[in-house]
Structures are given as C-alpha cells and as structure tokens.
Scaffold this motif. Structure first.
Motif, PDB file in Angstrom:
ATOM      1  N   TYR A   1      -9.207  15.923  -1.528  1.00 40.63           N
ATOM      2  CA  TYR A   1      -9.264  15.759  -2.985  1.00 40.63           C
ATOM      3  C   TYR A   1      -8.722  17.010  -3.653  1.00 40.63           C
ATOM      4  CZ  TYR A   1     -11.117  15.021  -7.688  1.00 40.63           C
ATOM      5  OH  TYR A   1     -11.244  14.872  -9.049  1.00 40.63           O
TER       6      TYR A   1
ATOM      7  N   LEU B   1      -7.206   9.367  -8.059  1.00 39.29           N
ATOM      8  CA  LEU B   1      -8.118   9.609  -6.941  1.00 39.29           C
ATOM      9  C   LEU B   1      -9.339  10.403  -7.390  1.00 39.29           C
ATOM     10  CD1 LEU B   1      -5.852  10.468  -3.874  1.00 39.29           C
ATOM     11  CD2 LEU B   1      -6.801   8.278  -4.556  1.00 39.29           C
ATOM     12  N   THR B   2     -10.469  10.111  -6.758  1.00 38.32           N
ATOM     13  CA  THR B   2     -11.697  10.861  -6.983  1.00 38.32           C
ATOM     14  C   THR B   2     -12.296  11.207  -5.626  1.00 38.32           C
ATOM     15  OG1 THR B   2     -13.141   8.919  -6.993  1.00 38.32           O
ATOM     16  CG2 THR B   2     -12.094   9.513  -9.091  1.00 38.32           C
TER      17      THR B   2
ATOM     18  N   ILE C   1       0.542   4.179  -2.807  1.00 38.05           N
ATOM     19  CA  ILE C   1       0.080   5.506  -2.393  1.00 38.05           C
ATOM     20  C   ILE C   1       1.186   6.557  -2.502  1.00 38.05           C
ATOM     21  CG2 ILE C   1      -0.761   6.852  -0.431  1.00 38.05           C
ATOM     22  CD1 ILE C   1      -2.302   4.393   0.454  1.00 38.05           C
TER      23      ILE C   1
ATOM     24  N   ASN D   1     -12.788   8.615  -2.902  1.00 38.35           N
ATOM     25  CA  ASN D   1     -11.690   8.196  -2.027  1.00 38.35           C
ATOM     26  C   ASN D   1     -11.567   9.066  -0.779  1.00 38.35           C
ATOM     27  OD1 ASN D   1     -10.265   7.675  -5.107  1.00 38.35           O
ATOM     28  ND2 ASN D   1     -10.417   5.971  -3.669  1.00 38.35           N
TER      29      ASN D   1
ATOM     30  N   VAL E   1      -6.998   7.274   2.896  1.00 43.50           N
ATOM     31  CA  VAL E   1      -7.507   7.271   1.526  1.00 43.50           C
ATOM     32  C   VAL E   1      -8.504   6.119   1.418  1.00 43.50           C
ATOM     33  CG1 VAL E   1      -6.916   7.217  -0.926  1.00 43.50           C
ATOM     34  CG2 VAL E   1      -5.272   8.119   0.737  1.00 43.50           C
ATOM     35  N   LYS E   2      -9.736   6.447   1.290  1.00 44.03           N
ATOM     36  CA  LYS E   2     -10.790   5.437   1.284  1.00 44.03           C
ATOM     37  C   LYS E   2     -10.552   4.418   0.170  1.00 44.03           C
ATOM     38  CE  LYS E   2     -15.828   5.384   1.869  1.00 44.03           C
ATOM     39  NZ  LYS E   2     -17.034   6.253   1.851  1.00 44.03           N
ATOM     40  N   ALA E   3     -10.705   3.141   0.530  1.00 43.09           N
ATOM     41  CA  ALA E   3     -10.512   2.010  -0.379  1.00 43.09           C
ATOM     42  C   ALA E   3      -9.039   1.738  -0.677  1.00 43.09           C
ATOM     43  CB  ALA E   3     -11.282   2.204  -1.691  1.00 43.09           C
ATOM     44  N   TRP E   4      -8.139   2.481  -0.019  1.00 42.42           N
ATOM     45  CA  TRP E   4      -6.702   2.272  -0.231  1.00 42.42           C
ATOM     46  C   TRP E   4      -5.999   1.831   1.047  1.00 42.42           C
ATOM     47  CZ3 TRP E   4      -3.474   4.322  -4.588  1.00 42.42           C
ATOM     48  CH2 TRP E   4      -4.244   4.584  -5.726  1.00 42.42           C
TER      49      TRP E   4
ATOM     50  N   SER F   1       0.821  -1.212   0.000  1.00 39.27           N
ATOM     51  CA  SER F   1       0.000   0.000   0.000  1.00 39.27           C
ATOM     52  C   SER F   1       0.854   1.262   0.000  1.00 39.27           C
ATOM     53  CB  SER F   1      -0.953   0.006   1.201  1.00 39.27           C
ATOM     54  OG  SER F   1      -0.237  -0.078   2.419  1.00 39.27           O
TER      55      SER F   1
END
Length: 662
Positions: A607, A616-617, A544, A620, A577-580, A540
């Motif tokens: 963001y 990223l969006t 990232i 995240n 970071v969401k989902a990361w 990760s």
C-alpha cells in the motif's frame, strides 16, 4: 373475639387515613429527596474547589508527583551546530527548563539514531525541541546531516506511514543568516515541514534567529532566541497543566487562525499580556504552513499528466500551471492547443522532447531520486540502509544471495507504458508508448549512476549503527536492480548499458512490464530477466495495469512467449491485490505454462498511501498467510514447480522450477 374484631377494623382505618393524606406524604418524600440532592451537589462542588486550589498552588503550574496524569514527562533538546551557537542555546534552554522542575536532556543530532529512537517519542509524553543551524549552501551542519537526511526520506517514502510520528510534540528554532537570502534558515524550515508531514504536532509555530544584526527582529540572534525561549517556556507551562492547544499548522504569515492559537492568544490576554506583546509574538513566529500548502498543491498540479487524463484535468482546473507530456501526432498537437486555451497549460512548442524539460521530472528529486542526464535515475533502497547497519536484507538477498548494501537501484528510462494502480511512485513519472526523447549515452548513465550511488552511501560515514566493514563494501557496487521506476527496456541502448554493467562485474536484474515483446526478444542476456504478471485475464490486466497500448493483451501474451525463448534465467513476478486478482489460479497456471519461467515470485501488493490516481486501500493488501495459501494452491496446479523460499517481511514467496538447482 371483640378484641380481634377491633384489630381487624383498625387496619382498614389506617389505610383509609393514608390514602386521604397521600398528597402530604408525597410532598414529604419529594422534599427529602430534594434535600439529599442539594447536599450531594454542595459536597461535590466543595471537593472540586479544594482540588482546584491545590492544583493552583503547584509550583510553576506543573503536575505534582501525586497527580493522576502527567502531561509532560520531560523535554528533549536536539541541536545541530557547526560553530557552537546552537549547542550554547540548547544548554541555556535546558537550564531554563530545569527551573520548571522538569527532566531535560540535551542531545547532539550526530549522536542520535532517529531510525531506532525517534518513534519512541510518540508515546513518551516528552516535548522535543530542535535547534538547527543552516550551514553552507542551505545544507545542515555536519552533525545534523544524517538526522535531516533520515527525516527527509521518511517524510517522502511511502513505506513509512504518514502517521509515523503521530503523538510526537515538537518545536523548532532555526539559526541562520539573512545575508544569504536564498538559503536563509532552510534547514529549520525543512525539519519543521518534514516533522509535520509525518503527523508530529507543533506545540508552537517555528521561530527563526538571524545572525544579521541589521535584519534581526531583536538586534541579534541571541535576542531572537531569548524572545522565543520566553514564549516556549510559557507554552511549556501550559502543556504541563494539560492545555492541549498545539498549532494545527493552518497559519498564514505568522497569524495563526487555528483554534489552538486563538485559545493561546485568549489565554495570554487573560494573564495580562499586552496587545504589543501579542503583535510581537506574531512577528516572531513564522509558520511553514504556506510551504506545506504549496507542497500539497504541488502534489496535485506539478505531477506529470498524460494525454489520456487530460479530460478530467481540463474540467477541474482553472489557472493551474500543469505541464503535460504531449505526444505530437494523432491529434496530440490539437489537443495540446485545447489544453492551453482551457487551463493555461504550456503550448506544444514549449514542451520539448527531453525529460530534462523543467517540471516534467521535478517531483522525482523530492522523493529521494538522483536524476541522471535527461531520462535516467538512481535511488538508495531502504534495504541498503538496513544492511549497512548489520540488519536484514531484502527478499533478493534471501532468494538469490544478493547483498543489499552492495545493490544499486536504477533505471535508464523514467517513462513507462502502464499506469498501474499499485505504482509506488504515484505516477509522478511520465508515460508513453515509444521513445521520443533526447537520448543519453549508456557510459554517461552508468558513470553518474555509480557516482550518485556512492555519494549517497558516503552520507552514512560515521552514522550511529553503521558497520564500518559494510560501509567500505557498499562503495563498490556489485549488483544493479533495473526496477526503480519506468520501463528500462524502452531505452534504445539498453543492450550496451547491460554490457557495461557486466564489464564492471555488476550483475543485472531487469524488470519489464510485458508490453514490449520485440524488445524482449532482442535483449541480450542479463543476469536475471523479470516479467511482471500483474493479472491473468484481459479484463483484470486492464483494470490493474491500465496500459496505454490498445493491443495490450496481445502484447502481454507475446511478451510471455518471448520470455520462453530466452536462454537465460527468467522470472515471473506476481503482485497480489486482494479482491482484484487473487481468484485466478487456473488462469495464472496457464500463463506460467506459456512463459516457462525458472522462478515465480509471488508478492502481496504494498500500500503506497492515498492517491488520486488509485482507489487502493489497506483492505487490498493480503495478509502473509493469504499469500502463503495462494502460493500453496498455485503450486498444486504446477507439478514442475515447488516452494523454494519465503521472505515474510516483504510478504513474498518464491516458487522454483524443479530443473533449477538451489
């Protein structure tokens, strides 16, 4: 009985008769329905014609009070004037707008706070007109300086959404003198561009008045204004009728190819405008879209590219002027020659080892940075501006008592060893694994950093809403956040620089990305030392932070161990970071036991907008409730830590070691 039988036999006879004549019955029904449809259609059409005739009789084409929808609620005329010309034009335009029975307001930019009020115009249905003069050296007039400064920063600040002014309708008329070729009407062009960058909609292309009678298209700046005013009033009447034909900005040399402009020209032709008038209009209105197109291209081609990304660049670029940060050695020189032959990039000899090389940091000033020497920078934080107005401060104020209006955000090294997916600088700064540039002395960096910071503060003198007491306090820097961009610890003279800060009674918060363990060990005490812990596993972290070092994971672990050896206040900074990286609680707990920080800051990722360098969006970005839940679960795994503070605006929480007295 006979009567009953006759009645009974009558019904079958009727039914048989109806069946035999069914076609006549069907035809009669169909004819009736057709007549009803024709009558309804005729009645509706007649009502529509009556309504259209009523609208055509309205004065100047503006909607009557009883109209269901008001397309233009009024006009606001903003002016920035030094000699009074723009103010005079504003009043003249207001009188003309009044003749159309529309509300109008004339506003001096010096008396207007765009931070509080401009966003309201996105839903007000007003049309905003900006009459701005260009003053000495291409700068705005004194009254318009703050307005333009705010607009520039909003257009270039990722924290301000690119659709911030979507819905605002505007027109710009610039006042300048073509004698000053290098600065002719620069303010008007910039205001037009910044509004466009924030998604505001032009109701017509920008116009420019020229004080130089020899070059003015209409003999004088007054003539230029009158010609533009006539076209604006025509456009305003069209808007009042509900004709939505704003310029899309896709124009070339004044000849608009957008559907909006084409429709406008067609409308002019229908109203009897001559070919000469159309040509004159094209000459008068000069769009800024070419500048915007150049800016968009610059975002992709003028940014600093590192060698690791060279393969993709060579494959897609033809003759773009790309400046590469080329690391000589390990095949770098040969790779540079390949790049030069493939896409016209500069030769290795032309890329010197100083960040002052033109192009390497040319994207930095556009984002509000003030460059210092060849490798340092300073920038005014939005929280500094907020606290100058008597509003809230950043999370450092809530957590540690740092006064945001007396905080200087700076860095002695714009270069970084990571290319983080959430980098809020969009990777416009150079990257590298070691120091290879000409080095400026720390005394020079500190002196110019303070001077530049004070100059940026001074621009708030007299600005609406700024507290006089806080303005005076802000001129004396009391804290320095070494977290602006890059990797401050890479600077070879970082210890001397920190000592200078402390000698000037300036506290220091230094942030490092955990890739330089030896530098952390040799670093002299700072007020507070941060290490960014952006992930808790090797995979990760690689995804990232995208570090340049091949042994990045070992360097990361060694940096945390080095932090544990420091006899000073230390902080882990976790960016979720969401989902990361939000599902690695146990791994985070293990890393915390390795570094034993005094504090742990947990913050949801911010963001930064779309970027070719990141996928990223907004999906995240964790909600604040999710960050709170993560911190609560993490605290359960850390018996020596407890939740100490929260700053909801920054989507951030603080965990403190129980040994720390708060």
């Amino acid at each position: 009985l006979d009567v009953s039988m006759d009645t009974w036999s009558y019904f079958p006879t009727c039914l048989a008769s109806i069946w035999l004549h069914r076609f006549y019955i069907y035809s009669a029904v169909a004819l009736g329905i057709s007549l009803w449809i024709v009558i309804q259609f005729t009645t509706t059409k007649t009502k529509r014609k009556v309504t259209e005739r009523t609208e055509d009789k309205l004065v100047n084409g503006c909607a009557a009070p009883q109209a269901k929808e008001v397309y233009v609620a009024g006009v606001k005329i903003f002016y920035g004037s030094q000699t009074g010309t723009a103010k005079r034009f504003a009043k003249a335009l207001a009188e003309a707008v009044n003749s159309l029975s529309l509300p109008v307001e004339v506003i001096s930019m010096g008396d207007y706070d765009p931070d509080d009020c401009l966003a309201e115009e996105t839903t007000s249905r007003n049309v905003c007109v900006f009459l701005v003069a260009t003053y000495t050296d291409g700068q705005p007039t004194e009254s318009a300086a703050w307005f333009c400064k705010w607009l520039e920063e909003a257009a270039n600040d990722f924290r301000v959404g690119k659709t911030y002014l979507k819905g605002l309708r505007y027109a710009v008329f610039g006042l300048g003198n073509s004698v000053y070729v290098d600065h002719y009407n620069t303010v008007g062009r910039r205001v037009d561009r910044w509004l466009w960058m924030l998604s505001a909609s032009r109701v017509m292309t920008r116009a420019e008045g020229d004080c130089n009678v020899a070059r003015s298209r209409h003999g004088s700046i007054e003539g230029d204004f009158e010609a533009w005013k006539a076209k604006f009033l025509t456009r305003l009447q069209a808007l009042c009728r509900g004709e939505k034909k704003p310029c899309s900005g896709k124009c070339k040399k004044g000849k608009c190819t957008s559907p909006g402009k084409q429709s406008k020209e067609s409308s002019d032709h229908e109203h009897g405008a001559s070919e000469h008038e159309n040509t004159e209009a094209e000459e008068l209105f000069e769009t800024s879209s070419e500048e915007e197109a150049d800016a968009e291209e610059a975002g992709g081609t003028n940014s600093v590219i590192d060698v690791e990304d060279l393969g993709n660049i060579v494959g897609h670029m033809k003759k773009a002027k790309v400046l590469l940060l080329l690391w000589v050695g390990n095949g770098g020189e040969a790779l540079a020659q390949v790049a030069q032959r493939s896409c016209g990039c500069p030769s290795p000899a032309s890329v010197q080892a100083g960040l002052e090389q033109p192009g390497l940091v040319e994207g930095v000033p556009a984002r509000g940075y003030k460059l210092i020497g060849s490798h340092s920078g300073v920038k005014l934080c939005r929280w500094t501006k907020s606290m100058l107005r008597g509003r809230g401060g950043c999370y450092k104020h809530t957590f540690y008592g740092i006064e945001s209006h007396r905080c200087m955000e700076a860095t002695p090294s714009l270069a970084c060893a990571n290319k983080c997916v959430f980098c809020w600088r969009h990777h416009t700064n150079p990257v590298g694994t070691e120091w290879r540039w000409k080095m400026d002395q720390p005394e020079l960096i500190l002196q110019e950093a303070i001077e530049n910071h004070q100059n940026m503060i001074k621009q708030f003198r007299g600005v609406s809403g700024v507290k006089a007491a806080r303005f005076e306090e802000a001129l004396t820097v009391k804290h320095c956040a070494l977290s602006l961009v890059g990797e401050p610890i890479m600077y070879p003279q970082i210890n001397r620089f920190v000592r200078l800060l402390h000698q000037h009674s300036i506290s220091s918060f230094l942030v490092t990305n955990a890739q330089f363990p030896e530098e952390i060990r040799s670093l002299e005490p700072v007020t507070q030392l941060y290490v960014s812990v952006d992930a808790s596993t090797r995979e990760s972290l690689r995804r990232i932070d995208r570090p340049l070092f091949k042994d990045f994971w070992q360097r990361f672990l060694d940096s945390l161990k080095a932090l544990a050896e420091k006899e000073q206040r230390t902080v882990y900074r976790l960016t979720l970071v969401k989902a990361w990286n939000v599902d690695e609680l146990k791994a985070y707990a293990e890393l915390i036991s390795l570094g034993k920080p005094d504090f742990i800051e947990v913050k949801g990722v911010t963001y930064c907008g779309e970027s070719s360098a990141s996928s990223l969006t907004m999906a995240n970005v964790p909600w604040h409730e999710e960050v709170v839940g993560f911190v609560q679960d993490l605290a359960e795994l850390l018996p020596d830590y407890e939740i100490a503070c929260e700053h909801e605006h920054s989507n951030c929480l603080l965990l403190a070691h129980t040994k720390v007295s708060l």
